[in-house]
Design a protein around this motif. Structure first.
Motif, PDB file in Angstrom:
ATOM      1  N   PRO A   2      12.742   7.874   1.988  1.00 40.17           N
ATOM      2  CA  PRO A   2      13.026   9.150   2.274  1.00 40.17           C
ATOM      3  C   PRO A   2      11.726   9.513   3.357  1.00 40.17           C
ATOM      4  CG  PRO A   2      13.156   8.837   0.063  1.00 40.17           C
ATOM      5  CD  PRO A   2      12.678   7.479   0.671  1.00 40.17           C
ATOM      6  N   VAL A   3      12.289  10.256   4.482  1.00 40.22           N
ATOM      7  CA  VAL A   3      11.212  10.616   5.564  1.00 40.22           C
ATOM      8  C   VAL A   3      11.734  12.118   6.004  1.00 40.22           C
ATOM      9  CG1 VAL A   3      10.765   8.289   6.360  1.00 40.22           C
ATOM     10  CG2 VAL A   3      12.948   9.540   7.397  1.00 40.22           C
ATOM     11  N   ARG A   4      11.063  12.657   6.676  1.00 36.39           N
ATOM     12  CA  ARG A   4      11.101  13.798   7.443  1.00 36.39           C
ATOM     13  C   ARG A   4      10.695  13.968   8.904  1.00 36.39           C
ATOM     14  NH1 ARG A   4       6.328  17.093   7.550  1.00 36.39           N
ATOM     15  NH2 ARG A   4       4.518  16.065   6.123  1.00 36.39           N
ATOM     16  N   TYR A   5      11.368  14.651   9.776  1.00 34.94           N
ATOM     17  CA  TYR A   5      11.047  14.522  11.283  1.00 34.94           C
ATOM     18  C   TYR A   5       9.817  15.027  11.471  1.00 34.94           C
ATOM     19  CZ  TYR A   5      15.740  13.500  11.997  1.00 34.94           C
ATOM     20  OH  TYR A   5      17.254  12.944  11.951  1.00 34.94           O
ATOM     21  N   ASP A   6       8.887  14.413  12.176  1.00 38.55           N
ATOM     22  CA  ASP A   6       7.516  14.703  12.560  1.00 38.55           C
ATOM     23  C   ASP A   6       7.585  16.125  13.447  1.00 38.55           C
ATOM     24  OD1 ASP A   6       4.971  15.166  13.538  1.00 38.55           O
ATOM     25  OD2 ASP A   6       4.684  13.279  14.335  1.00 38.55           O
ATOM     26  N   PRO A   7       7.188  17.196  13.096  1.00 43.57           N
ATOM     27  CA  PRO A   7       7.417  18.325  14.019  1.00 43.57           C
ATOM     28  C   PRO A   7       6.577  18.209  15.333  1.00 43.57           C
ATOM     29  CG  PRO A   7       5.651  18.917  12.047  1.00 43.57           C
ATOM     30  CD  PRO A   7       6.543  17.470  11.954  1.00 43.57           C
ATOM     31  N   VAL A   9       8.836   9.848  12.548  1.00 46.25           N
ATOM     32  CA  VAL A   9       9.101  10.549  11.213  1.00 46.25           C
ATOM     33  C   VAL A   9       7.973  10.246  10.444  1.00 46.25           C
ATOM     34  CG1 VAL A   9      11.736  10.296  11.451  1.00 46.25           C
ATOM     35  CG2 VAL A   9      10.240   8.446  10.500  1.00 46.25           C
ATOM     36  N   LEU A  10       7.826  11.295   9.163  1.00 49.81           N
ATOM     37  CA  LEU A  10       6.624  11.225   8.277  1.00 49.81           C
ATOM     38  C   LEU A  10       7.621  10.968   7.073  1.00 49.81           C
ATOM     39  CD1 LEU A  10       4.901  14.321   9.615  1.00 49.81           C
ATOM     40  CD2 LEU A  10       4.536  12.045   9.971  1.00 49.81           C
ATOM     41  N   LEU A  11       6.875  10.228   6.107  1.00 47.99           N
ATOM     42  CA  LEU A  11       7.185   9.901   4.718  1.00 47.99           C
ATOM     43  C   LEU A  11       7.166  11.121   3.823  1.00 47.99           C
ATOM     44  CD1 LEU A  11       7.531   7.690   2.779  1.00 47.99           C
ATOM     45  CD2 LEU A  11       5.097   7.968   1.973  1.00 47.99           C
ATOM     46  N   ALA A  12       8.521  11.587   3.338  1.00 46.64           N
ATOM     47  CA  ALA A  12       8.477  12.374   2.379  1.00 46.64           C
ATOM     48  C   ALA A  12       7.941  12.003   0.973  1.00 46.64           C
ATOM     49  CB  ALA A  12      10.070  12.882   2.305  1.00 46.64           C
ATOM     50  N   ARG A  13       6.899  12.179   0.616  1.00 47.11           N
ATOM     51  CA  ARG A  13       5.952  11.686  -0.347  1.00 47.11           C
ATOM     52  C   ARG A  13       6.735  11.803  -1.500  1.00 47.11           C
ATOM     53  NH1 ARG A  13       1.765   9.148   1.822  1.00 47.11           N
ATOM     54  NH2 ARG A  13       1.008   9.910   3.528  1.00 47.11           N
ATOM     55  N   SER A  58       0.747  -1.150   0.013  1.00 49.76           N
ATOM     56  CA  SER A  58       0.121  -0.017  -0.081  1.00 49.76           C
ATOM     57  C   SER A  58       1.022   1.261   0.049  1.00 49.76           C
ATOM     58  CB  SER A  58      -0.936   0.013   1.316  1.00 49.76           C
ATOM     59  OG  SER A  58      -1.779   1.247   1.396  1.00 49.76           O
ATOM     60  N   LEU A  59       1.932   1.303   0.518  1.00 47.66           N
ATOM     61  CA  LEU A  59       2.970   2.277   0.721  1.00 47.66           C
ATOM     62  C   LEU A  59       3.721   2.554  -0.540  1.00 47.66           C
ATOM     63  CD1 LEU A  59       4.018   4.281   3.080  1.00 47.66           C
ATOM     64  CD2 LEU A  59       5.850   2.572   3.535  1.00 47.66           C
ATOM     65  N   THR A  60       3.968   1.536  -1.033  1.00 42.32           N
ATOM     66  CA  THR A  60       4.932   1.646  -2.427  1.00 42.32           C
ATOM     67  C   THR A  60       4.244   1.563  -3.660  1.00 42.32           C
ATOM     68  OG1 THR A  60       5.301  -0.733  -2.405  1.00 42.32           O
ATOM     69  CG2 THR A  60       6.712   0.813  -0.837  1.00 42.32           C
ATOM     70  N   GLY A  61       3.152   0.832  -3.659  1.00 44.70           N
ATOM     71  CA  GLY A  61       2.357   0.575  -4.875  1.00 44.70           C
ATOM     72  C   GLY A  61       2.896  -0.587  -5.848  1.00 44.70           C
ATOM     73  N   THR A 116      16.451  14.612   2.875  1.00 44.66           N
ATOM     74  CA  THR A 116      15.683  14.160   3.904  1.00 44.66           C
ATOM     75  C   THR A 116      16.343  13.847   5.043  1.00 44.66           C
ATOM     76  OG1 THR A 116      16.412  12.018   2.956  1.00 44.66           O
ATOM     77  CG2 THR A 116      14.719  12.902   1.782  1.00 44.66           C
ATOM     78  N   ALA A 117      15.632  13.550   6.148  1.00 46.38           N
ATOM     79  CA  ALA A 117      16.152  13.192   7.555  1.00 46.38           C
ATOM     80  C   ALA A 117      17.087  11.912   7.617  1.00 46.38           C
ATOM     81  CB  ALA A 117      15.014  12.894   8.501  1.00 46.38           C
ATOM     82  N   THR A 118      17.987  12.194   8.303  1.00 45.39           N
ATOM     83  CA  THR A 118      19.355  11.412   8.460  1.00 45.39           C
ATOM     84  C   THR A 118      19.537  11.300  10.218  1.00 45.39           C
ATOM     85  OG1 THR A 118      20.843  12.712   8.280  1.00 45.39           O
ATOM     86  CG2 THR A 118      20.055  11.772   6.274  1.00 45.39           C
ATOM     87  N   GLY A 119      20.132   9.955  10.368  1.00 43.07           N
ATOM     88  CA  GLY A 119      20.453   9.559  11.522  1.00 43.07           C
ATOM     89  C   GLY A 119      22.049  10.440  11.715  1.00 43.07           C
TER      90      GLY A 119
END
Length: 381
Positions: free
Chosen positions: A325-330, A336-340, A180-183, A364-367
């Motif tokens: 690819p994700v971004r930090y959840d504010p 983290v949230l998907l960087a769509r 569902s996430l990737t198709g 995108t967000a990294t550790g």
């Protein structure tokens, strides 16, 4: 995020199975052909082994395997299978936090099942290279409605952690959530538990890595000085699970360590003489088949062997690892949230069997554990 690792030190980056490398095959002495062949090819401490040999050994190994009929569980409501010679495999590392895993996992001891590691392994046409996309367990996603292995139906949920799919509905729900996430349709499913992972590394004789910083994490029971180490199973498990002993303590940092370890494991297995002893090889295959759960398409030793043979030409230098690819959840720094738009570049590349573009992971967000772990000098036996 780095695009690919150097041969000396695999770059886990964010630019990062039962999972096999190839060893040399050696025939056992005697009148019968009792040689077994095994290859190890992993992602996050997730490894698949296939074996072939005398019929009674194959029968015994088949009895170790557990499989899930993903096709039956999900039915026809799935993405169209991509028939271009490539393959997509969902690889999970699971932690039941019970039984053999109880003393390995830390955290709550409630016996519930969790997927602490998740990777999509895309094997390119020709099976000479692969892309691996790690999915952060702390990603907030919309989970589709799922039917668990027990037949129970679970309604769709919004804004839940990615790893809740596995704990809610098991393997089938995890596969459905990823699709569902990737198709993209997952051709296979591979799962390894933590206790099996630990024993497998021990059976391999350890994995050689080099750490560029000290790692000290009481929660994962890992204490390593900077330098070269041959990790035993307990240490390897601690490495792929640590998140507080190095970097910023995030799941993204842990993913970087997992990706680096995967490359070290691929490199190690392809250069050690694990096949010089038939007994050693059988022990390795026995451990691996006990540790893994597969989809029904890989639910026999012969199927696993064929699958492994299709991966044996892929060296660590031909494996590119990125993080979804994700971004930090504010609203919550621990999520983290998907960087769509960026993620769409990754999924399109996999769907079209093309290299993942560098632009997909830029910005995108990294550790903060990049470059902490790399391969060490190889040791033979």
């Amino acid at each position: 995020m780095a695009a690919e690792s150097t041969p000396a030190i695999p770059d886990p980056g964010t630019n990062g199975p039962r999972r096999r490398g190839k060893g040399r095959r050696r025939k056992a002495r005697g009148t019968g052909r009792t040689a077994l062949r095994a290859t190890a090819w992993t992602a996050a401490g997730v490894v698949v082994l296939g074996g072939a040999g005398a019929g009674y050994l194959v029968f015994k190994l088949n009895g170790n395997l557990r499989s899930v009929d993903i096709d039956q569980a999900l039915g026809g409501d799935r993405p169209t299978k991509i028939d271009n010679g490539s393959q997509n495999i969902l690889v999970l590392g699971s932690d039941t936090r019970s039984g053999g895993n109880r003393k390995l996992g830390g955290g709550t001891d409630d016996g519930s099942a969790r997927s602490d590691t998740a990777m999509i392994v895309h094997v390119h046409e020709g099976h000479r290279s692969a892309d691996v996309v790690s999915i952060p367990r702390d990603t907030l996603i919309d989970r589709p409605a799922c039917t668990g292995a027990d037949g129970a139906t679970h309604p769709a949920a919004t804004g839940v952690m990615f790893n809740s799919a596995y704990s809610t509905g098991g393997a089938a729900c995890a596969v459905k959530t990823v699709e569902s996430l990737t198709g993209i349709r997952m051709d296979h499913y591979l799962e390894v538990d933590f206790s099996g992972f630990q024993q497998l590394v021990d059976d391999l004789g350890g994995v050689r890595v080099t750490t560029t910083r000290d790692i000290d994490d009481p929660q994962s029971h890992l204490h390593l000085r900077a330098g070269a180490h041959t990790l035993d199973g307990k240490q390897a498990l601690g490495l792929v699970r640590t998140r507080h002993g190095v970097g910023d303590g995030s799941d993204l940092g842990r993913i970087q360590l997992q990706q680096a370890f995967v490359k070290a494991l691929i490199d190690q297995v392809s250069h050690v003489g694990v096949l010089t002893s038939p007994k050693k090889l059988y022990d390795l295959a026995d451990t691996a088949t006990r540790a893994v759960t597969t989809d029904s398409g890989l639910g026999s030793v012969n199927s696993l062997m064929d699958f492994a043979n299709g991966l044996k030409g892929i060296s660590s230098s031909r494996v590119k690892m990125v993080t979804m690819p994700v971004r930090y959840d504010p609203a919550d720094p621990n999520r983290v949230l998907l960087a769509r738009s960026k993620a769409r570049l990754v999924w399109n590349a996999l769907r079209n069997d093309e290299p993942i573009p560098a632009a997909a992971t830029e910005g995108t967000a990294t550790g903060e554990a990049d470059g902490v772990v790399g391969t060490g000098q190889r040791t033979g036996r």
